[in-house]
Motif scaffolding. Structure first.
Motif, PDB file in Angstrom:
ATOM      1  N   ASP A 148       3.157   4.965  25.355  1.00 34.71           N
ATOM      2  CA  ASP A 148       3.208   4.930  23.888  1.00 34.71           C
ATOM      3  C   ASP A 148       2.906   3.540  23.348  1.00 34.71           C
ATOM      4  O   ASP A 148       2.329   3.393  22.264  1.00 34.71           O
ATOM      5  CB  ASP A 148       4.586   5.389  23.398  1.00 34.71           C
ATOM      6  CG  ASP A 148       4.810   6.882  23.607  1.00 34.71           C
ATOM      7  OD1 ASP A 148       3.808   7.611  23.733  1.00 34.71           O
ATOM      8  OD2 ASP A 148       5.975   7.304  23.645  1.00 34.71           O
ATOM      9  N   LYS A 150       0.779   1.493  24.230  1.00 35.78           N
ATOM     10  CA  LYS A 150      -0.658   1.218  24.202  1.00 35.78           C
ATOM     11  C   LYS A 150      -1.364   1.909  23.041  1.00 35.78           C
ATOM     12  O   LYS A 150      -2.541   1.635  22.788  1.00 35.78           O
ATOM     13  CB  LYS A 150      -1.285   1.647  25.528  1.00 35.78           C
ATOM     14  CG  LYS A 150      -0.724   0.890  26.724  1.00 35.78           C
ATOM     15  CD  LYS A 150      -1.265   1.415  28.045  1.00 35.78           C
ATOM     16  CE  LYS A 150      -0.633   0.673  29.218  1.00 35.78           C
ATOM     17  NZ  LYS A 150      -1.123   1.179  30.529  1.00 35.78           N
ATOM     18  N   ARG A 151      -0.645   2.796  22.316  1.00 37.83           N
ATOM     19  CA  ARG A 151      -1.289   3.486  21.203  1.00 37.83           C
ATOM     20  C   ARG A 151      -0.528   3.375  19.887  1.00 37.83           C
ATOM     21  O   ARG A 151      -1.070   3.713  18.843  1.00 37.83           O
ATOM     22  CB  ARG A 151      -1.485   4.977  21.540  1.00 37.83           C
ATOM     23  CG  ARG A 151      -0.216   5.739  21.855  1.00 37.83           C
ATOM     24  CD  ARG A 151      -0.539   7.090  22.492  1.00 37.83           C
ATOM     25  NE  ARG A 151       0.658   7.878  22.750  1.00 37.83           N
ATOM     26  CZ  ARG A 151       1.073   8.865  21.984  1.00 37.83           C
ATOM     27  NH1 ARG A 151       0.378   9.190  20.897  1.00 37.83           N
ATOM     28  NH2 ARG A 151       2.149   9.547  22.295  1.00 37.83           N
ATOM     29  N   PHE A 152       0.721   2.871  19.930  1.00 36.31           N
ATOM     30  CA  PHE A 152       1.512   2.743  18.707  1.00 36.31           C
ATOM     31  C   PHE A 152       1.646   1.277  18.304  1.00 36.31           C
ATOM     32  O   PHE A 152       1.788   0.404  19.172  1.00 36.31           O
ATOM     33  CB  PHE A 152       2.921   3.316  18.888  1.00 36.31           C
ATOM     34  CG  PHE A 152       2.967   4.816  19.004  1.00 36.31           C
ATOM     35  CD1 PHE A 152       2.054   5.610  18.333  1.00 36.31           C
ATOM     36  CD2 PHE A 152       3.935   5.431  19.791  1.00 36.31           C
ATOM     37  CE1 PHE A 152       2.099   6.990  18.424  1.00 36.31           C
ATOM     38  CE2 PHE A 152       3.981   6.813  19.900  1.00 36.31           C
ATOM     39  CZ  PHE A 152       3.058   7.596  19.216  1.00 36.31           C
TER      40      PHE A 152
END
Length: 426
Positions: A148, A150-152
């Motif tokens: 998470d 790496k994308r949030f």
């Protein structure tokens, strides 16, 4: 001749020496010669390298903390070295300890997959998992949070960490856990809430502090609305440079505007004294539009600022030698009215006890001429401001009061002399 054997340094020390040599060979001027694409790539790579170095640093700090033992505070030892920042050193120690419960996160930080802030959030979430969580569940939580991260954005990652138990719990149970975690966090936030103000003696004050998330978001929302770039709510002088203001300057002016517009009639009173600042100015000066005015607190402001403040409800102009309010109430009421308290506060400026610094808002009205039970009236001349402590002492010890010729209340304690509170009065 036998050659003297020199022991080689441990491998990790040799690596640090090599890092120093590489950095010595890198010029900080070289990046200006790169094209924008390479500059962006270099900045990104350096950020990842910084994260990798931070992973090594935190591992070293945790080892140092274990070696020093409980009797020595590792943060103090670190702060005596490079950086000299005790707060930052203590935070590094906390993160280093938390990472011991998140080995995958530490590896991801050391390999440059995560930034330090992301690793700190994940380590904190893992450290907060209950003891009933199984090793497999812990592993699933940590793996999920690393993915998470790496994308949030970091703010969303923090919110996601509160619901990390979604990985192995039913939605209703996970929601209950989140609610409990939020309740505990809010209680902790209230315990740490504080504010400080300092007068810089140059016409400005500095302030700072800490607010719970809800109240901080409410304040920021209000300030952002006032500070919007195209808003024309300020004075003509302030509007001229409105388009050149930085964001912090906009927020500072918005905060000042918000304070001026506070509904003081809705604020709680302290001992019945309204949260109102009076502005005193001579009637002739007011008519001529010249001369300085004085706040109840003693601060001086220009006549122009006073005329501007006349439009707000946070200030109460008090004109000397002008028409006064009908404040005398005889025996119809025992308590002083808000208008009477404002007038008394303007005269006394706080607790009249010699040496006491309590401001008007901390004080109570005291019938100093005569007790109410013995026929005292509730008029301005019959009242004096006393803080709660000295109000009790005045009754218990039978203090004496008198109104001096210059209009200042003086106090005489048992076996004492007549004295007054020497506040500065312009």
């Amino acid at each position: 001749m036998v050659a003297e054997l020199v022991p080689s340094p441990p491998p990790v020390v040799a690596c640090l020496d090599a890092l120093d040599e590489v950095l010595d060979s890198m010029s900080t001027d070289a990046y200006a010669l790169l094209d924008p694409g390479l500059q962006r790539t270099a900045a990104e790579r350096l950020r990842r390298i910084k994260a990798r170095v931070t992973g090594q640093e935190l591992a070293a700090i945790r080892a140092l903390d274990a070696g020093l033992g409980d009797k020595t505070r590792t943060g103090e030892v670190l702060a005596r070295g490079f950086g000299r920042d005790k707060h930052e050193a203590d935070r590094s120690v906390r993160v280093a300890k938390a990472l011991s419960a998140a080995p995958r996160t530490e590896d991801a930080l050391a390999s440059g997959e995560l930034a330090e802030t992301q690793a700190a959030v994940i380590a904190g979430a893992m450290d907060g998992l209950p003891d009933t969580v199984t090793p497999d569940q812990r592993d699933a939580c940590e793996t999920t949070l690393i993915a998470d991260a790496k994308r949030f954005p970091i703010k969303d990652l923090r919110q996601r960490a509160l619901r990390v138990t979604d990985v192995f719990k039913e939605p209703a149970e996970a929601a209950a856990d989140e609610d409990e975690a939020l309740r505990l966090r809010e209680r902790s936030a209230w315990a740490r809430t504080e504010m400080w103000m300092a007068d810089d003696k140059d016409g400005t004050w500095r302030f700072g502090g800490r607010l719970p998330a809800l109240q901080a978001e409410m304040l920021k929302s209000a300030l952002d609305a006032i500070a919007a770039p195209r808003r024309r709510h300020l004075t003509a002088e302030q509007e001229r440079d409105q388009d050149q203001l930085t964001y912090p300057q906009r927020m500072g002016r918005a905060f000042a505007a918000l304070i001026e517009r506070l509904p003081t009639d809705k604020l709680p009173t302290a001992g019945g004294t309204p949260a109102v600042i009076t502005v005193n100015i001579d009637l002739d000066d007011l008519r001529r539009k010249v001369g300085a005015a004085t706040l109840t607190t003693g601060t001086r402001i220009s006549s122009g600022e006073l005329r501007r403040l006349a439009c707000t409800q946070g200030m109460l102009p008090m004109v000397f030698n002008g028409a006064s309010l009908p404040l005398d109430m005889g025996r119809s009421k025992r308590l002083f009215t808000p208008a009477q308290r404002i007038a008394i506060a303007n005269r006394d400026l706080g607790c009249v006890t010699p040496g006491c610094e309590a401001p008007p808002g901390w004080c109570e009205g005291h019938h100093w001429r005569q007790d109410w039970a013995h026929g005292a009236t509730t008029n301005i001349d019959d009242g004096a401001l006393l803080c709660s402590l000295h109000h009790h002492q005045a009754h218990d010890q039978d203090w004496q009061f008198r109104l001096a010729a210059d209009g200042i209340i003086e106090v005489k304690k048992p076996r004492g002399l007549w004295q007054r509170n020497h506040r500065w009065r312009p």
